[in-house]
Design a protein around this motif. Sequence first.
Motif, short mmCIF file in Angstrom:
data_model
loop_
_atom_site.label_atom_id
_atom_site.label_comp_id
_atom_site.label_asym_id
_atom_site.label_seq_id
_atom_site.Cartn_x
_atom_site.Cartn_y
_atom_site.Cartn_z
N LEU A 109 0.32 -7.48 15.26
CA LEU A 109 -0.28 -6.18 15.56
C LEU A 109 -1.02 -5.59 14.35
O LEU A 109 -1.75 -4.60 14.49
N LEU A 110 -0.83 -6.22 13.18
CA LEU A 110 -1.48 -5.74 11.96
C LEU A 110 -2.64 -6.62 11.52
O LEU A 110 -3.50 -6.17 10.75
N LYS A 111 -2.66 -7.85 11.97
CA LYS A 111 -3.70 -8.79 11.56
C LYS A 111 -5.09 -8.26 11.88
O LYS A 111 -5.35 -7.76 12.97
N GLY A 112 -5.97 -8.36 10.90
CA GLY A 112 -7.36 -7.95 11.09
C GLY A 112 -7.59 -6.45 11.04
O GLY A 112 -8.71 -5.99 11.27
N LYS A 113 -6.54 -5.68 10.72
CA LYS A 113 -6.66 -4.22 10.68
C LYS A 113 -6.59 -3.71 9.25
O LYS A 113 -5.92 -4.30 8.39
N LEU A 158 -9.26 3.83 8.38
CA LEU A 158 -8.02 3.13 8.72
C LEU A 158 -7.97 2.80 10.21
O LEU A 158 -8.47 3.55 11.05
N ASP A 159 -7.34 1.67 10.51
CA ASP A 159 -7.11 1.28 11.91
C ASP A 159 -5.69 1.58 12.37
O ASP A 159 -5.42 1.64 13.57
N LEU A 160 -4.77 1.78 11.39
CA LEU A 160 -3.37 1.99 11.74
C LEU A 160 -2.62 2.49 10.51
O LEU A 160 -2.95 2.12 9.38
N VAL A 161 -1.59 3.30 10.74
CA VAL A 161 -0.68 3.72 9.66
C VAL A 161 0.72 3.21 10.00
O VAL A 161 1.23 3.45 11.10
N LEU A 162 1.31 2.50 9.05
CA LEU A 162 2.65 1.93 9.21
C LEU A 162 3.65 2.80 8.45
O LEU A 162 3.46 3.08 7.26
N PHE A 163 4.71 3.22 9.12
CA PHE A 163 5.75 4.06 8.51
C PHE A 163 7.05 3.26 8.43
O PHE A 163 7.56 2.78 9.44
N ASP A 164 7.60 3.13 7.21
CA ASP A 164 8.86 2.41 7.04
C ASP A 164 9.66 3.04 5.91
O ASP A 164 9.45 2.72 4.73
N ILE A 165 10.56 3.95 6.25
CA ILE A 165 11.41 4.63 5.27
C ILE A 165 12.81 4.78 5.84
O ILE A 165 12.98 5.13 7.01
N GLN A 166 13.81 4.53 5.01
CA GLN A 166 15.20 4.71 5.41
C GLN A 166 15.56 6.20 5.42
O GLN A 166 15.40 6.90 4.43
N GLY A 170 -7.13 10.08 15.73
CA GLY A 170 -7.20 9.00 16.71
C GLY A 170 -6.78 7.66 16.15
O GLY A 170 -7.28 6.61 16.57
N ILE A 171 -5.83 7.68 15.20
CA ILE A 171 -5.36 6.45 14.56
C ILE A 171 -3.93 6.15 15.03
O ILE A 171 -3.07 7.03 14.98
N PRO A 172 -3.64 4.94 15.45
CA PRO A 172 -2.28 4.59 15.89
C PRO A 172 -1.28 4.61 14.73
O PRO A 172 -1.65 4.41 13.56
N VAL A 173 -0.02 4.85 15.07
CA VAL A 173 1.08 4.83 14.10
C VAL A 173 2.12 3.81 14.56
O VAL A 173 2.45 3.73 15.75
N MET A 174 2.61 3.03 13.61
CA MET A 174 3.71 2.10 13.89
C MET A 174 4.89 2.48 13.01
O MET A 174 4.73 2.68 11.80
N VAL A 175 6.08 2.61 13.61
CA VAL A 175 7.30 2.92 12.88
C VAL A 175 8.22 1.72 12.92
O VAL A 175 8.54 1.20 14.00
N LEU A 176 8.63 1.25 11.74
CA LEU A 176 9.62 0.18 11.64
C LEU A 176 10.99 0.85 11.56
O LEU A 176 11.28 1.57 10.61
N SER A 187 5.26 -7.88 0.68
CA SER A 187 5.30 -8.90 1.72
C SER A 187 4.01 -8.91 2.54
O SER A 187 3.41 -9.97 2.78
N LEU A 188 3.56 -7.73 2.95
CA LEU A 188 2.35 -7.64 3.76
C LEU A 188 1.12 -8.12 2.99
O LEU A 188 0.26 -8.80 3.55
N LEU A 189 1.05 -7.77 1.72
CA LEU A 189 -0.08 -8.23 0.91
C LEU A 189 -0.08 -9.76 0.80
O LEU A 189 -1.14 -10.40 0.87
N SER A 190 1.10 -10.34 0.64
CA SER A 190 1.19 -11.80 0.53
C SER A 190 0.80 -12.50 1.82
O SER A 190 0.44 -13.68 1.82
N LEU A 191 0.87 -11.76 2.93
CA LEU A 191 0.51 -12.31 4.24
C LEU A 191 -0.91 -11.90 4.65
O LEU A 191 -1.28 -12.00 5.81
N ASP A 192 -1.68 -11.44 3.66
CA ASP A 192 -3.10 -11.10 3.85
C ASP A 192 -3.33 -9.93 4.79
O ASP A 192 -4.37 -9.86 5.47
N ILE A 193 -2.37 -9.01 4.85
CA ILE A 193 -2.60 -7.77 5.59
C ILE A 193 -3.40 -6.83 4.69
O ILE A 193 -3.09 -6.66 3.51
#
Length: 411
Positions: A60-64, A146-154, A178-184, A88-94
């Motif tokens: 869901l993050l590839k190419g964004k 931006l195409d998406l904002v990823l939120f990941d906080i404990q 109008g930008i999607p949000v993804m929460v881990l 991790s994401l940078l190493s996977l070319d995100i």
Amino acid sequence: MLFLSNFKSTVLLWFLVLATCGNETKEVATTDQPFSQPTTEEAEKEIIVAANRTDVYLPLLKGKKIAVVANQTSVIFKSDGHTHVVDSLLSLDIDIQHVFAPEHGFRGDYDAGEHVNNSTDKKTGLELISLHGKNRKPTQEQLEGLDLVLFDIQDVGVRFYTYIATMQLVMEACAEKGIPVMVLDRPNPNGHYVDGPTMEAAHTSFLGMTKIPLVYGMTIGEYANMINDELWLDGGKKVDLTVIPLENWKHESFYSLPIRPSPNLPNDTSITLYPSLGMFEGTNVNAGRGTEFQFQRYGASFLDANAYDFTYTPKPNFGSKYPKEEGKLCYGKDLSATERMSEVTMDYIIDAYTNSIDKSKFFLTSGFTKHAGNDRLQKQIEAGAGNAEIKATWQADIDTFKKIREKYLLY
């Protein structure tokens, strides 16, 4: 079990690096004791946080072009340690454009409430945009391209713990753009109960933006869905939201955070006591800041010395440059042996107020009201109401909230 680590390595390291600041009159327990060990059945199933489920969210993050809202807790766990989700994401070319950082900063080393400036991450070279500095809500310019904002906080599941407010403001800004949000999603260590006073609309602030109880019993992903579907974003907007769930966790599960979520929540005991002792933030009483037992004790120089056999002296340390009652001998209570709690109690606040020599200096009324979510609680304590009497006034709102909450529970 990896995900039931109890901070031992982290606490030991900081204990060696930082000088202890308490002058106790009796021996107290070490800060790294867990509440209990998991049962055999629980231990067989490893809790998998959403960040580890790369097979689910990477496509869901590839190419964004994305931004990540993250701090020191935003990690992917491995058998030999952990890797930050950004690395991790940078190493996977995100394609990460920049990182948004909440209160305490990207590395989690700023004091509570401290202004955090924008900066550049030395390791990755990414721009770090503070959401606890000039602005707490991302500007439209900061979201441009931006195409998406990823939120990941404990999170720790307490209304005045500001990471959920940051998430809500990020969702609002993204809805407007109008930008999607993804929460881990990640476990809530206080997710096994609902209790405390409910926020009233007249007293909303960054310490409480929605009408929820002090302890709301939801993961940050569940709460994101509630904010969105209950139309609690500004103007009743909705954001395009995706929540990636965690695995093998239930609300009644015990979960010991492997990384302290903020400087002054060093262990399980502090996290279980935080909903109750956090109320002292709206008073002049010290709740352990400036010692190595943050939110595991309380005391003040203006409490009656004859009422207590425990003393300590707060001094500046990591996460508390200017602790309340700095350098003063504080009389109070040691709560470091507390077991896992399943309620918010006003007993500690009532005890301290009752034994305050000068009650006129006890409350910081504006701050206490923001933490309580109403202006009634202070008046109840001042009038001599007991814990049971006070808690009875919360119940109707809690029951109403639980009915709404039920719709959004994933676990």
